[in-house]
Design an enzyme around this catalytic site. Structure first.
Site, PDB file in Angstrom:
ATOM      1  N   ASN A   1      -6.469  -2.561   2.144  1.00 42.67           N
ATOM      2  CA  ASN A   1      -6.418  -4.110   2.430  1.00 42.67           C
ATOM      3  C   ASN A   1      -7.924  -4.421   2.529  1.00 42.67           C
ATOM      4  O   ASN A   1      -8.555  -3.839   3.107  1.00 42.67           O
ATOM      5  CB  ASN A   1      -5.466  -4.514   3.632  1.00 42.67           C
TER       6      ASN A   1
ATOM      7  N   ARG B   1       0.995  -1.398  -0.005  1.00 40.58           N
ATOM      8  CA  ARG B   1       0.090   0.157  -0.060  1.00 40.58           C
ATOM      9  C   ARG B   1       0.906   1.266   0.028  1.00 40.58           C
ATOM     10  O   ARG B   1       0.561   2.315  -0.646  1.00 40.58           O
ATOM     11  CB  ARG B   1      -1.138  -0.064   1.302  1.00 40.58           C
TER      12      ARG B   1
END
Length: 89
Positions: free
Chosen positions: A36, A18
């Protein structure tokens, strides 16, 4: 401007993936978010004007962070969403 949802599967959680996506999006001046998902995948939602830019971004998603291993990236055009920045959720 169009909004796209990209679903990234593989080893993409717990490997700074990320953070990689946020850094890349900021460098390219994209807006949206990355987060996520409970199934182990990562969701990226972003605004993009040109298809060539989207293809470039997807190719970078496959590159991933140092310890990630991306298996697949699927792309779906969704209803337009307004974002101020690109954020990690």
């Amino acid at each position: 401007m169009n909004t796209y949802r990209l679903m990234v599967t593989g080893r993409v959680q717990g490997v700074n993936y990320r953070r990689f996506v946020v850094d890349m999006a900021h460098a390219l001046n994209y807006v949206g978010y990355v987060k996520n998902r409970n199934d182990g995948s990562v969701e990226v939602v972003m605004n993009c004007e040109y298809e060539e830019d989207l293809e470039f971004f997807i190719s970078k998603l496959y590159d991933g962070s140092m310890f990630s291993d991306v298996h697949d990236v699927t792309c779906q055009k969704i209803d337009y969403l307004i974002f101020d920045d690109f954020e990690k959720r």
